[in-house]
Design a protein around this motif. Structure first.
Motif, PDB file in Angstrom:
ATOM      1  N   ASN A 113       0.831  -1.212   0.000  1.00 31.76           N
ATOM      2  CA  ASN A 113       0.000   0.000   0.000  1.00 31.76           C
ATOM      3  C   ASN A 113       0.861   1.256   0.000  1.00 31.76           C
ATOM      4  O   ASN A 113       0.515   2.275  -0.623  1.00 31.76           O
ATOM      5  CB  ASN A 113      -0.915   0.009   1.226  1.00 31.76           C
ATOM      6  CG  ASN A 113      -2.093  -0.945   1.065  1.00 31.76           C
ATOM      7  OD1 ASN A 113      -2.548  -1.199  -0.056  1.00 31.76           O
ATOM      8  ND2 ASN A 113      -2.574  -1.466   2.182  1.00 31.76           N
ATOM      9  N   THR A 114       1.999   1.204   0.679  1.00 34.73           N
ATOM     10  CA  THR A 114       2.879   2.375   0.763  1.00 34.73           C
ATOM     11  C   THR A 114       3.533   2.675  -0.577  1.00 34.73           C
ATOM     12  O   THR A 114       3.539   3.830  -1.051  1.00 34.73           O
ATOM     13  CB  THR A 114       3.960   2.139   1.840  1.00 34.73           C
ATOM     14  OG1 THR A 114       3.321   1.967   3.103  1.00 34.73           O
ATOM     15  CG2 THR A 114       4.909   3.329   1.911  1.00 34.73           C
ATOM     16  N   ARG A 170       1.224   4.044  -3.653  1.00 36.02           N
ATOM     17  CA  ARG A 170       0.422   5.274  -3.543  1.00 36.02           C
ATOM     18  C   ARG A 170       0.655   6.208  -4.721  1.00 36.02           C
ATOM     19  O   ARG A 170      -0.252   6.930  -5.152  1.00 36.02           O
ATOM     20  CB  ARG A 170       0.750   5.985  -2.240  1.00 36.02           C
ATOM     21  CG  ARG A 170       0.153   5.315  -1.007  1.00 36.02           C
ATOM     22  CD  ARG A 170       0.644   5.960   0.263  1.00 36.02           C
ATOM     23  NE  ARG A 170       0.137   5.263   1.442  1.00 36.02           N
ATOM     24  CZ  ARG A 170       0.589   5.449   2.675  1.00 36.02           C
ATOM     25  NH1 ARG A 170       1.562   6.358   2.872  1.00 36.02           N
ATOM     26  NH2 ARG A 170       0.082   4.777   3.672  1.00 36.02           N
TER      27      ARG A 170
END
Length: 525
Positions: free
Chosen positions: A346-347, A350
């Motif tokens: 998820n990081t 982005r």
């Protein structure tokens, strides 16, 4: 038109509620699967332990039955020994009484001996006096003989007038000669008597010595008998106490025997019913397996529903697969994918033009879907990987490291102790089937217990059926805290360091490159 808008609005609201329900249901399903797996492992170990316990209790029951019989024999023997000792004490009392009578007899004999000895000394003194008298008579006889000779001489000088005196002198001479003969005979008898008295005196002295020696020995014997009597009385007292103790012990053994007999009956009943428990657990495993498949199908249905509802364009996102449960790296919580690898993806995505859709599934199923390009990538993969090496797949740069270590029960870990990898040498070790560290671990021990998952392995460790389990450090720590109240702790250095990567179909090099750039950029931050 307004009706269509209201219908679409209601339909979207239904879909949203349905999504929330799906997330909650999915989370509960995965929690149920995890806990059910743990409980199944526990129950299987309990059933196995119950079977072993049934056998052990039966052996204990047999041993107690022998002990009970032996205890009865011991009680009988102790009481018999006590009775025999009492009889022996009675005989011993009689022996002491006879010994005392014997000592009294010896004392009486001593008194008579002293009287006899005094009388014997008087006889010896009288003999000496007689001997002196005989010597005096011998002297008189010699003088008388000499006198008769002188008388004869004087009678011869007197001639005819001395004839009568000569006759007297002759008779006197005969009397003197007879006296001399008699005194010689008496002297011989006295010499013989003196010799006998001397011999008797010597014998009396020896008898006195023997008598004194016997007296001393008899006194010692009497003292020994008194001491022996005291010891026998003490032994009798001890035997009485021992008899009470053994009787109490026998009663306790009877109680224990009754309890073990009841336990044996219960264990036999439990063992006979365990087949039903085992069958139910097997059925539960099949239900969970089916539920897992249906959960995956349900997720696919929702994905299609979302695409149909316009919530997600088919080409606007990435479908990223991950193993169902490898916490804390990847797992399901609250119906959503979470974990270390989930947070990382998820990081780094982005800033990429993709919306990530995570798909939890069994690893082998995900690999097949990746080969068919039904999904875009699989995260949280250890590399190198023998299972994947011949498949048309590519991988990204590593973004983390797996560190498999040995975990043991904290009672056996030592305080703050970190051991070398040969710590497991000679120990029985649980390891997941197909584990990437099997080849390394087998160098240190050949006592491997294969399990289907880490939870099953830790359950065996809790039940002391293995000495250690090899699993990834973070996984072991998470499972210990989540399910085992931190009773399991790591005790060795890592057996291997394995890169954690993302794998993709070999046709998707462009996405691989994008992910690599994102991973590298993340390292530089």
């Amino acid at each position: 038109m307004e009706l269509n808008d209201n219908f679409e609005k209601e339909l979207l609201e239904i879909f949203e509620n349905f999504n929330r329900l799906q997330e909650d249901l999915t989370g509960n399903i995965w929690d149920l699967i995890t806990v059910a797996g743990l409980n199944a492992s526990y129950v299987k170990e309990i059933v196995a332990s119950a079977k072993e316990s049934d056998s052990d209790v039966s052996k204990i029951h047999e041993q107690l039955e022998r002990i009970k019989s032996s205890s009865f024999d011991v009680v009988t023997t102790v009481h018999g020994a006590k009775d025999n000792l009492q009889k022996g004490l009675g005989s011993f009392e009689n022996t002491i009484a006879v010994m005392n009578e014997f000592i009294a007899g010896l004392a009486e004999m001593g008194k008579h001996f002293e009287n006899f000895k005094d009388l014997f000394l008087k006889v010896q003194d009288s003999t000496v006096k007689i001997e002196k008298t005989v010597h005096a008579i011998e002297d008189i006889s010699e003088l008388t003989n000499l006198l008769s000779i002188n008388a004869a001489i004087e009678a011869a000088r007197a001639g005819e007038h001395g004839k009568g005196f000569k006759v007297v002198a002759t008779e006197v001479k005969k009397l003197a000669e007879q006296s001399t003969g008699l005194t010689k005979d008496i002297s011989v008898l006295l010499d013989e008597l003196e010799e006998s008295i001397q011999s008797s005196n010597t014998s009396l002295g020896k008898y006195d010595q023997v008598r004194t020696f016997m007296n001393s020995k008899v006194e010692v014997t009497r003292d020994d008998l008194d001491d022996t009597k005291t010891s026998l009385l003490s032994i009798s007292s001890d035997l009485t106490a021992a008899g009470k103790t053994v009787t109490n012990q026998s009663d306790s053994i009877d109680q224990i025997y009754s309890l073990v007999e009841s336990l044996s009956t219960s264990m036999t009943l439990l063992n006979s019913t365990s087949i039903h428990i085992t069958n139910n657990i097997d059925y539960q495993d099949k239900v969970i397996e089916k539920l897992t498949e249906q959960g995956a199908q349900f997720a696919e249905f929702l994905e299609k529903k979302n695409r149909f509802s316009g919530e997600q364009e088919e080409n606007s996102g990435l479908i990223v697969g991950h193993d169902i449960a490898y916490p804390p790296w990847v797992y399901i919580e609250g119906g959503k994918s979470t974990g270390i690898s989930i947070d990382f993806i998820n990081t780094i995505t982005r800033e990429l033009p993709y919306e990530i859709k995570f798909k939890p599934q069994q690893f082998q199923v995900l690999v097949d879907e990746l080969l068919n390009e039904d999904i875009h990538a699989i995260i949280n993969v250890g590399w190198p990987n023998d299972y994947l090496k011949d498949k048309p797949l590519i991988h990204t740069e590593p973004y983390a490291v797996f560190e498999p270590v040995a975990f043991v029960h904290k009672e056996n870990s030592g305080v703050g102790e970190k051991n070398s990898v040969d710590y497991i040498s000679g120990k029985r070790v649980a390891i997941q089937k197909g584990s990437y560290v099997e080849e390394i671990v087998s160098e240190y021990t050949d006592e491997l217990a294969y399990v289907n998952n880490d939870i099953e392995g830790i359950a065996k460790l809790i039940w002391r059926q293995v000495d250690a389990i090899i699993t990834e450090r973070e996984v072991g720590k998470y499972l210990s805290k989540r399910f085992f109240q931190n009773e399991i702790t790591a005790v060795t250095e890592p057996y291997k360091r394995l890169d954690v990567v993302i794998i993709l179909n070999e046709n998707n090099t462009a996405l691989r490159d994008e992910l690599n750039n994102a991973i590298i950029n993340h390292r530089g931050r």
